[in-house]
Design an enzyme around this catalytic site. Sequence first.
Site, PDB file in Angstrom:
ATOM      1  N   ASP A 116       0.853  -1.184   0.000  1.00 30.74           N
ATOM      2  CA  ASP A 116       0.000   0.000   0.000  1.00 30.74           C
ATOM      3  C   ASP A 116       0.889   1.234   0.000  1.00 30.74           C
ATOM      4  OD1 ASP A 116      -2.417  -1.398   0.089  1.00 30.74           O
ATOM      5  OD2 ASP A 116      -2.433  -1.465   2.265  1.00 30.74           O
ATOM      6  N   ASP A 135      -7.266  -1.477  -4.198  1.00 34.17           N
ATOM      7  CA  ASP A 135      -8.287  -1.194  -3.190  1.00 34.17           C
ATOM      8  C   ASP A 135      -9.337  -0.229  -3.727  1.00 34.17           C
ATOM      9  OD1 ASP A 135      -6.771  -2.767  -1.436  1.00 34.17           O
ATOM     10  OD2 ASP A 135      -5.749  -1.026  -0.578  1.00 34.17           O
TER      11      ASP A 135
END
Length: 157
Positions: A116, A135
Amino acid sequence: MRLIALAAIAVFALDQASKFFVMEWLDLIGKRTIDVMPPFLNFIMAWNRGVNFGVLTTEADLARWALVVLAIAISALLLVWALRRGGRWLLVGAGMVIGGALANALDRVRYGAVADFLNMSCCGIDNPYVFNLADVAIFAGAGLMILTSGEKRAAGR
């Protein structure tokens, strides 16, 4: 089938390309943080070993592989369901979810965790969470599926 495949491939490729660019080319792994347009957009390297927002985080290798298998199984079930259900936009949304889920699963295989790097804050609110384009696609695809779940399947498909 073509719509769902195209959406999944596009999301998968975009996510993996963005991770390569930010992690390798910009060396976010080494730098840990890159201010892009503070405070609105920053790149912050984070490794998610859990599920959404790091829930159920664990270092256990069994959990890593269980999450990979779960992502593949859910993607397969979603594919079958979406193909039976029909609707052009529902298929696109399902493809977005599948592409994002498989991109994050590949991260778990390659790195042991989901990579991330996106952090966005606004209007005096400091967002502590970091996410990636997979995401975003999962969230947007699920929303698209919800909004179009009543859409009728086109005749002849």
